[in-house]
Structures are given as C-alpha cells and as structure tokens.
Scaffold this motif. Structure first.
Motif, mmCIF file in Angstrom:
data_model
loop_
_atom_site.group_PDB
_atom_site.id
_atom_site.type_symbol
_atom_site.label_atom_id
_atom_site.label_comp_id
_atom_site.label_asym_id
_atom_site.label_seq_id
_atom_site.Cartn_x
_atom_site.Cartn_y
_atom_site.Cartn_z
ATOM 1 N N THR A 138 0.785 -1.304 -0.023
ATOM 2 C CA THR A 138 0.430 -0.166 0.033
ATOM 3 C C THR A 138 1.116 1.198 -0.074
ATOM 4 O O THR A 138 0.504 1.685 -0.613
ATOM 5 C CB THR A 138 -0.657 0.465 1.544
ATOM 6 O OG1 THR A 138 -1.947 -0.506 1.007
ATOM 7 C CG2 THR A 138 -1.736 1.008 1.198
ATOM 8 N N ARG A 141 -9.800 6.751 -4.375
ATOM 9 C CA ARG A 141 -10.529 5.756 -3.331
ATOM 10 C C ARG A 141 -9.712 4.260 -3.354
ATOM 11 O O ARG A 141 -9.995 3.481 -1.504
ATOM 12 C CB ARG A 141 -11.755 5.925 -3.766
ATOM 13 C CG ARG A 141 -12.694 7.093 -3.618
ATOM 14 C CD ARG A 141 -14.094 6.657 -4.370
ATOM 15 N NE ARG A 141 -13.816 6.641 -5.979
ATOM 16 C CZ ARG A 141 -14.069 8.058 -7.103
ATOM 17 N NH1 ARG A 141 -14.197 9.223 -6.116
ATOM 18 N NH2 ARG A 141 -14.264 7.279 -8.353
ATOM 19 N N GLU A 143 -7.470 4.130 -0.964
ATOM 20 C CA GLU A 143 -8.232 3.994 0.486
ATOM 21 C C GLU A 143 -8.777 2.693 1.203
ATOM 22 O O GLU A 143 -8.770 2.829 2.706
ATOM 23 C CB GLU A 143 -8.488 5.576 0.900
ATOM 24 C CG GLU A 143 -8.335 6.802 0.426
ATOM 25 C CD GLU A 143 -9.642 7.983 0.845
ATOM 26 O OE1 GLU A 143 -10.658 7.466 -0.132
ATOM 27 O OE2 GLU A 143 -9.103 9.207 0.677
ATOM 28 N N ARG A 144 -8.906 2.012 0.611
ATOM 29 C CA ARG A 144 -9.733 1.136 1.220
ATOM 30 C C ARG A 144 -8.948 0.389 1.271
ATOM 31 O O ARG A 144 -9.455 -0.757 2.820
ATOM 32 C CB ARG A 144 -10.774 0.537 -0.086
ATOM 33 C CG ARG A 144 -11.824 1.316 -0.834
ATOM 34 C CD ARG A 144 -12.618 0.017 -1.061
ATOM 35 N NE ARG A 144 -12.046 -0.249 -2.520
ATOM 36 C CZ ARG A 144 -12.182 0.781 -3.778
ATOM 37 N NH1 ARG A 144 -13.190 2.101 -3.544
ATOM 38 N NH2 ARG A 144 -11.598 0.341 -5.099
ATOM 39 N N LYS A 145 -7.694 0.361 0.559
ATOM 40 C CA LYS A 145 -6.319 -0.555 1.127
ATOM 41 C C LYS A 145 -5.631 -0.352 2.568
ATOM 42 O O LYS A 145 -5.570 -1.186 3.663
ATOM 43 C CB LYS A 145 -5.365 -0.776 -0.086
ATOM 44 C CG LYS A 145 -5.904 -1.578 -0.697
ATOM 45 C CD LYS A 145 -4.515 -1.632 -2.434
ATOM 46 C CE LYS A 145 -3.426 -2.997 -1.587
ATOM 47 N NZ LYS A 145 -2.898 -3.247 -2.752
ATOM 48 N N GLN A 146 -5.615 0.518 2.986
ATOM 49 C CA GLN A 146 -5.167 1.760 3.837
ATOM 50 C C GLN A 146 -6.105 1.029 5.359
ATOM 51 O O GLN A 146 -5.541 0.847 6.071
ATOM 52 C CB GLN A 146 -5.380 2.990 3.883
ATOM 53 C CG GLN A 146 -4.211 3.775 3.254
ATOM 54 C CD GLN A 146 -3.865 5.871 2.982
ATOM 55 O OE1 GLN A 146 -5.237 6.600 3.136
ATOM 56 N NE2 GLN A 146 -2.869 5.535 3.765
ATOM 57 N N GLN A 147 -7.206 1.069 4.954
ATOM 58 C CA GLN A 147 -8.591 1.195 5.923
ATOM 59 C C GLN A 147 -8.316 -0.484 6.529
ATOM 60 O O GLN A 147 -8.657 -1.002 7.334
ATOM 61 C CB GLN A 147 -9.590 0.623 5.633
ATOM 62 C CG GLN A 147 -10.335 2.796 5.275
ATOM 63 C CD GLN A 147 -11.797 3.082 4.390
ATOM 64 O OE1 GLN A 147 -12.388 1.355 3.726
ATOM 65 N NE2 GLN A 147 -12.214 4.104 4.036
ATOM 66 N N GLU A 148 -8.184 -1.464 5.044
ATOM 67 C CA GLU A 148 -7.466 -3.118 5.269
ATOM 68 C C GLU A 148 -6.547 -2.783 5.933
ATOM 69 O O GLU A 148 -7.055 -4.158 7.389
ATOM 70 C CB GLU A 148 -7.334 -3.347 4.193
ATOM 71 C CG GLU A 148 -7.215 -5.043 4.187
ATOM 72 C CD GLU A 148 -7.569 -6.039 2.578
ATOM 73 O OE1 GLU A 148 -7.019 -6.658 2.927
ATOM 74 O OE2 GLU A 148 -7.672 -4.653 1.517
ATOM 75 N N GLN A 188 -5.197 -1.343 8.130
ATOM 76 C CA GLN A 188 -5.864 -0.491 9.742
ATOM 77 C C GLN A 188 -6.292 -1.932 10.585
ATOM 78 O O GLN A 188 -6.015 -1.927 11.873
ATOM 79 C CB GLN A 188 -6.636 0.735 9.421
ATOM 80 C CG GLN A 188 -6.955 1.173 11.231
ATOM 81 C CD GLN A 188 -5.238 1.373 11.528
ATOM 82 O OE1 GLN A 188 -4.258 1.723 11.339
ATOM 83 N NE2 GLN A 188 -5.190 1.091 13.447
ATOM 84 N N ARG A 189 -7.516 -2.428 9.676
ATOM 85 C CA ARG A 189 -8.030 -3.640 10.153
ATOM 86 C C ARG A 189 -7.565 -4.757 10.608
ATOM 87 O O ARG A 189 -7.452 -5.336 11.984
ATOM 88 C CB ARG A 189 -9.103 -3.880 9.691
ATOM 89 C CG ARG A 189 -10.483 -2.874 9.670
ATOM 90 C CD ARG A 189 -11.747 -3.414 8.720
ATOM 91 N NE ARG A 189 -11.302 -4.062 7.736
ATOM 92 C CZ ARG A 189 -11.596 -3.633 6.213
ATOM 93 N NH1 ARG A 189 -11.989 -2.086 6.707
ATOM 94 N NH2 ARG A 189 -11.133 -3.553 5.270
#
Length: 316
Positions: free
Chosen positions: A148, A181, A184-189, A191-192
C-alpha cells in the motif's frame, strides 16, 4: 517496533526434569536351603496368605505375579521351580505399613505431576498454534502495508509527472480519484489487520503469562517431588524367613506390577537358598534399580550360575 515485538517471551524451563525415583532394597540374610527348597529335586510349593486390602491387589493377581516370578527360575532349570498349592510350604503375605504408605504417596504425587504436565502440554500446543497464526498474519500484514505504501508513492509520483504546472486534466483527475479511493480502502484494510493483530498479540501475551505460571507451578512440584522422593532410600521391600515347617515371603511395599514380579522372584531365590549377588542387574542383587524389567524379567548369568550351584551342592 514490529508487530512480533509485541509478544512477551515465554519461559518454559525444567518441566519434569530430574524427577527422582526410589532405589529400594530387599534384604535377606544368608540362609541354608532345606531339602524341600531345592528346586532341582522337586518344586517348592507355596500358598497365598493374607493380603492387606490397602495394597489394592487381588489374590488372583498375586497368584499371577508369583507364577511369573517362578517361571524365570523354571525356565533355567527346564522344570517347575515353584508351584502354588493349598498346602504349600511357603506362605506369601502382603503386610501394609508405613513403607507402602510412602510408595503410595509417591505414586499419587507423580500422577499429579503427570496430570499437570498434560494440561501444560495441551495449553502449550494451543499457544504455539496461535503464535504461528500470528506470525503468518503478521507477514501478510507487512506485505499488504508495504504494498500500500509503495502504491501511494507511485500515485504521488504520477500526480507530480502529470501536473508539472500544478493541475491535472479532467480525465487525469478522474483517474486520480478512482485510484485514491482504491488506496483508501487498502489503507482501511491495513488498519483493520493491524488492530486484529494487536488484539491477538494481547491474547497471546495473556496466554504466555498463564503458561509461565503453569510452568513455574510444575517446576515447583518437580522440586518438591525430588526433595521428598529422589535419591537412594534404603528400606526393605520384602523379606524371606525360614520357618520350622517351611518359610514365609512377606511383601511390605512395591511400586508397579513389574517391580512386584522382581521382588517375588528375588525372595523365591532366597527360598531356594540363594544369597545376594554383586551384579546390580541380577535378580539376586541386594538393591533394585538396574534390573531389566521390560519386556520381561530375565536372569543374568550370575543368577543362573547361583541356582545351578545350589543344585550342584545338593548333589544334582
């Protein structure tokens, strides 16, 4: 600090290491064999006498142990050395006293240690499975996070190349928003996955604390067992006594059925007129510990020579 660094060290030391065992002797004074006790002439006859119920052994089990003990001498002589009879000359008794209480206490203590060890081993396997899962997920997290970051850097460099004057075309701006976008989804993944790994690390640390406490308790039990029971404890397990009308084998303590067979074979040897032998592996050695009990008890060359010597002394 990397995610694996979040885990506490696991201290597992000295589990069941150095557990002691009894080396107990069975003593018998030198004794003159009677005609009836020379197995080369005719079988010695024995009967099962009183058995204290606290030994937890039945008359049939004692009879089976005596039969097995006699068989090792019979095999050498190629004829029955001792047989059970209701009118047997030698009585076999089991007298319970403080010696067997000590042995029973040792058995219970060892069973307690073994039970705790099983619990510890099971928990350790669960911990190791979780730790492998953590390490695998940590590697996946690292790859995803690095990927990422690399893609974010590539997007930033693309923006710099496509807008040297400070602006993007409408088409490039659309492509940028789509890519942004996605990242950003990969960053959220990422973080989770990081939060999940931190939660798993906390669980593993709690398990490590519990394992260390369990290990410490196991080591304490082993130390206590060694202090109570290890080393050489010399007290008589059984005796043979010549009597006017025959003899008596009195068993006072034993640890296992295999050990009982050895004890009875030893005392039968005394009933035949044998003395103690210097070879520590011999059935007729004064102390237990070095004799081979598995798969079956066997006479040494010295044992065989001793019983042959008794026969020769009787003119056989």
């Amino acid at each position: 600090m990397t995610l694996p660094d979040l885990l506490k060290p696991l201290f597992i030391i000295l589990i069941l290491a150095g557990a002691g065992y009894y080396f107990l002797n069975y003593e018998g004074p030198a004794r003159q064999a009677t005609v009836q006790s020379v197995p080369c002439l005719e079988p010695l006859t024995y009967r099962i006498g009183e058995i204290d119920s606290r030994f937890g052994i039945s008359e049939s089990e004692v009879a089976a142990a005596m039969k097995q003990a006699a068989s090792i001498w019979s095999e050498e002589l190629s004829r029955p050395a001792a047989i059970e009879s209701d009118e047997g000359n030698v009585v076999v008794k089991f007298v319970y006293d403080e010696r067997q209480q000590v042995v029973d206490g040792e058995v219970r203590f060892r069973q307690r240690i073994e039970s705790e060890q099983i619990r510890l081993d099971q928990f350790l396997r669960t911990y190791e499975r979780k730790r492998r899962e953590f390490e695998e997920r940590s590697e996946r997290y690292s790859r995803l996070a690095n990927e990422t970051l690399r893609e974010i850097g590539e997007l930033n460099r693309w923006v710099e190349q496509r807008s040297p004057a400070g602006g993007l075309s409408e088409q490039d701006a659309g492509r940028f928003e789509d890519r942004k976008r996605e990242l950003e989804r990969k960053q959220q993944e990422v973080q989770r996955e990081k939060e999940n790994l931190e939660s798993l690390a906390q669980e593993l640390n709690r398990d490590a604390d519990r394992l260390n406490l369990m290990t410490a308790e196991n080591n304490r039990l082993v130390d206590e067992y060694n202090n109570r029971y290890s080393g050489e404890k010399k007290f008589t397990k059984a005796t043979y006594q010549n009597l006017p009308d025959g003899g008596a084998i009195t068993v006072n303590t034993y640890l296992t059925k295999s050990e009982l067979v050895l004890i009875l074979a030893h005392e039968l040897g005394h009933a035949f007129g044998l003395d103690h032998l210097p070879n520590s592996k011999s059935v007729m050695h004064s102390q237990m510990g070095d004799q081979e009990l598995f798969p079956i008890l066997q006479l040494t060359g010295e044992d065989k020579a001793a019983i042959r010597g008794v026969c020769a002394g009787a003119g056989i």
